[in-house]
Design a protein around this motif. Structure first.
Motif, PDB file in Angstrom:
ATOM      1  N   UNK A 325      35.100  41.762  37.575  1.00 23.63           N
ATOM      2  CA  UNK A 325      35.972  42.908  37.835  1.00 23.63           C
ATOM      3  C   UNK A 325      36.875  43.197  36.637  1.00 23.63           C
ATOM      4  N   UNK A 326      37.197  42.155  35.866  1.00 21.12           N
ATOM      5  CA  UNK A 326      38.087  42.309  34.718  1.00 21.12           C
ATOM      6  C   UNK A 326      37.371  42.754  33.451  1.00 21.12           C
ATOM      7  N   UNK A 327      36.052  42.815  33.492  1.00 23.47           N
ATOM      8  CA  UNK A 327      35.278  43.114  32.292  1.00 23.47           C
ATOM      9  C   UNK A 327      35.294  44.608  31.966  1.00 23.47           C
ATOM     10  N   UNK A 328      34.820  44.908  30.790  1.00 27.96           N
ATOM     11  CA  UNK A 328      34.771  46.315  30.361  1.00 27.96           C
ATOM     12  C   UNK A 328      33.731  47.107  31.144  1.00 27.96           C
ATOM     13  N   UNK A 329      32.834  46.414  31.857  1.00 27.00           N
ATOM     14  CA  UNK A 329      31.796  47.121  32.615  1.00 27.00           C
ATOM     15  C   UNK A 329      32.246  47.432  34.033  1.00 27.00           C
ATOM     16  N   UNK A 330      33.391  46.936  34.404  1.00 27.95           N
ATOM     17  CA  UNK A 330      33.973  47.250  35.707  1.00 27.95           C
ATOM     18  C   UNK A 330      34.601  48.635  35.660  1.00 27.95           C
ATOM     19  N   UNK A 331      34.571  49.344  36.773  1.00 26.12           N
ATOM     20  CA  UNK A 331      35.176  50.678  36.856  1.00 26.12           C
ATOM     21  C   UNK A 331      36.599  50.632  37.400  1.00 26.12           C
ATOM     22  N   UNK A 332      37.136  49.427  37.584  1.00 22.38           N
ATOM     23  CA  UNK A 332      38.443  49.283  38.216  1.00 22.38           C
ATOM     24  C   UNK A 332      39.557  49.053  37.199  1.00 22.38           C
ATOM     25  N   UNK A 333      40.749  49.482  37.580  1.00 24.01           N
ATOM     26  CA  UNK A 333      41.949  49.064  36.863  1.00 24.01           C
ATOM     27  C   UNK A 333      42.111  47.569  37.067  1.00 24.01           C
ATOM     28  N   UNK A 334      42.510  46.854  36.042  1.00 21.27           N
ATOM     29  CA  UNK A 334      42.581  45.395  36.117  1.00 21.27           C
ATOM     30  C   UNK A 334      43.511  44.903  37.220  1.00 21.27           C
ATOM     31  N   UNK A 335      44.532  45.694  37.595  1.00 25.68           N
ATOM     32  CA  UNK A 335      45.436  45.275  38.657  1.00 25.68           C
ATOM     33  C   UNK A 335      44.751  45.248  40.023  1.00 25.68           C
ATOM     34  N   UNK A 336      43.595  45.903  40.116  1.00 26.95           N
ATOM     35  CA  UNK A 336      42.823  45.871  41.357  1.00 26.95           C
ATOM     36  C   UNK A 336      42.151  44.521  41.552  1.00 26.95           C
ATOM     37  N   UNK A 337      41.916  43.796  40.479  1.00 28.50           N
ATOM     38  CA  UNK A 337      41.087  42.582  40.490  1.00 28.50           C
ATOM     39  C   UNK A 337      41.902  41.353  40.882  1.00 28.50           C
ATOM     40  N   UNK A 338      42.459  41.352  42.095  1.00 30.05           N
ATOM     41  CA  UNK A 338      43.356  40.285  42.518  1.00 30.05           C
ATOM     42  C   UNK A 338      42.693  38.913  42.489  1.00 30.05           C
ATOM     43  N   UNK A 339      41.455  38.834  42.991  1.00 23.89           N
ATOM     44  CA  UNK A 339      40.799  37.537  43.071  1.00 23.89           C
ATOM     45  C   UNK A 339      40.649  36.894  41.693  1.00 23.89           C
ATOM     46  N   UNK A 340      40.289  37.705  40.701  1.00 25.47           N
ATOM     47  CA  UNK A 340      40.115  37.152  39.357  1.00 25.47           C
ATOM     48  C   UNK A 340      41.464  36.894  38.678  1.00 25.47           C
ATOM     49  N   UNK A 341      42.431  37.756  38.914  1.00 24.65           N
ATOM     50  CA  UNK A 341      43.741  37.573  38.290  1.00 24.65           C
ATOM     51  C   UNK A 341      44.433  36.307  38.784  1.00 24.65           C
ATOM     52  N   UNK A 342      44.174  35.935  40.034  1.00 28.64           N
ATOM     53  CA  UNK A 342      44.837  34.769  40.620  1.00 28.64           C
ATOM     54  C   UNK A 342      43.816  33.710  41.030  1.00 28.64           C
TER      55      UNK A 342
END
Length: 441
Positions: A325-342
């Motif tokens: 989700x945090x990669x450049x190929x994801x279409x999401x804002x990085x703040x959306x990626x809760x599981x990976x961020x934490x």
């Protein structure tokens, strides 16, 4: 504050479920003294949480812009069943996830172009899980779908070959769905196999590509995963006798004949044990009968010379994955990626832990556990009843594995009743919709 509020709401939901479970267990003696088909209003309200009708809408998928596109799902379905997307043209996604077997394959460990290490879990309802694979080494269905394509024991392709196959067979459909007017002839001219992982030849050819060419290939390759995800989001479990039983309880709990038409007395006894004394619902809860969390339940190690680290290795793979989700190929804002961020990165409880599987269709999807260690439900229940602690090898394990279960102490009759109840979780294949049907190629 947004993330904290989300965590608090999740914690409160779990607390409310645990509280309800405690009330159910504490009420066991009173229930046992009544007719097996008698359920209080609180009982019925508790059981309603497990009905498919209580399944919430599909979670948002901001990392995949095509996730809710029916056109993308239809194209993803074509790819899912297409055996041309394999090195020997004999393996499709549907080879290991067969609709007639509730999207499993019935094998101890799956077989693509060669033997794999683990059992193929069902993908029904997989869109609700924040982690994919037994070890959770992928954080989305679109990222998960890419891994088998490049696996040397599953589809056996390089990512350039996947992209070239897409352009060869589905160029017009792909461009129509995504709006990506990629030059197919240009991609056909690139030398394959080419990928940053895989064979030495594939890696050498990948290094020969320019940076722009690598970006192009990765973009289209990730889109293939997103199309497959759009299809898999359409795959939902089918209602079972258990669902009809609870629906009847909600409609008219006094109509015993209708209740008996759905669950036999032994199955009702198993239901009470599952929710109460056996405490199965502490992990297998909700409409899909899973909490999506990771546990080491001491299942036998298939190969003690090469122990399976489970979630511990899965976390390591996540940190190295180029399609999260945090990669450049994801279409999401990085703040959306809760599981990976934490992401929890360390801890004894990760070692040898595997994701709690859904129990939907469990009686029809043997063998069981991550490597098919148990052939029957009797073997599974016997293990839970008198579990053996996890295998430990100080030369291989980073920590002594944490043991997550306690003996159930059930008698043979109780074990049989739980088994009988589990058969009531099988969906009716006659109710399958068009997403279960093999398309015409």
């Amino acid at each position: 504050m947004w993330f904290c509020n989300t965590l608090i709401s999740q914690w409160l939901y779990k607390l409310s479920f645990i509280s309800a479970l405690i009330l159910w267990i504490s009420a066991w003696p009173a229930q046992a003294n009544n007719s097996p088909y008698y359920f209080t209003d609180d009982d019925i309200q508790f059981l309603a949480q497990f009905r498919l009708a209580s399944l919430p809408p599909l979670p948002d998928s901001k990392d995949n812009q095509y996730a809710d596109s029916i056109a993308a799902a239809e194209l993803g379905k074509q790819i899912f069943f297409d055996k041309r997307f394999s090195a020997n043209q004999e393996v499709a996604c549907a080879s290991c996830h067969d609709p007639s077997q509730y999207f499993t394959d019935g094998l101890v460990t799956s077989k693509g172009i060669a033997a794999t290490r683990r059992n193929a879990p069902s993908i029904l309802g997989a869109a609700y899980s924040p982690w994919q694979f037994w070890d959770g080494r992928k954080d989305s269905l679109w990222s998960q779908a890419l891994a088998p394509l490049e696996s040397d024991v599953e589809h056996g392709l390089s990512r350039l070959e996947v992209v070239q196959l897409l352009m060869c067979f589905y160029q017009k459909s792909y461009q129509g769905v995504t709006g990506n007017k990629v030059n197919a002839n240009y991609l056909f001219e690139l030398k394959g196999p080419a990928s940053p992982i895989g064979s030495e030849t594939a890696k050498a050819n990948w290094q020969q590509l320019t940076s722009d060419e690598q970006i192009l290939v990765n973009k289209v390759f990730s889109d293939v995963g997103k199309l497959l995800m759009a299809y898999q989001r359409q795959l939902q479990p089918l209602p079972s006798r258990f669902d009809r039983f609870v629906a009847q309880l909600q409609q008219d709990p006094t109509n015993i004949s209708q209740l008996k038409a759905q669950l036999k007395e032994g199955e009702v006894g198993g239901l009470r044990l599952f929710m109460g004394k056996a405490n199965c619902a502490s992990c297998h809860n909700g409409p899909l009968f899973t909490n999506y969390e990771f546990h080491n339940i001491g299942a036998p190690e298939p190969d003690v010379a090469q122990v399976d680290m489970g979630r511990y290795q899965g976390v390591g793979d996540l940190l190295q994955d180029e399609f999260t989700c945090l990669s450049e190929w994801s279409d999401a804002n990085k703040q959306y990626c809760q599981e990976m961020l934490y992401l929890k990165k360390q801890g004894q409880e990760l070692v040898g832990a595997f994701k709690t599987p859904s129990l939907r269709n469990i009686a029809a999807t043997a063998p069981y556990m991550q490597s098919g260690q148990f052939n029957t439900l009797e073997e599974v229940l016997a293990h839970y009843n008198k579990p053996v602690p996890p295998y430990y090898d100080r030369n291989q394990h980073p920590f002594r594995p944490h043991f997550d279960i306690l003996p159930l102490g059930l008698n043979p009759e109780e074990i049989q009743q739980i088994k009988q109840f589990l058969t009531a979780l099988t969906g009716d294949l006659g109710k399958a919709d068009q997403w279960w049907q093999t398309p015409k190629q």
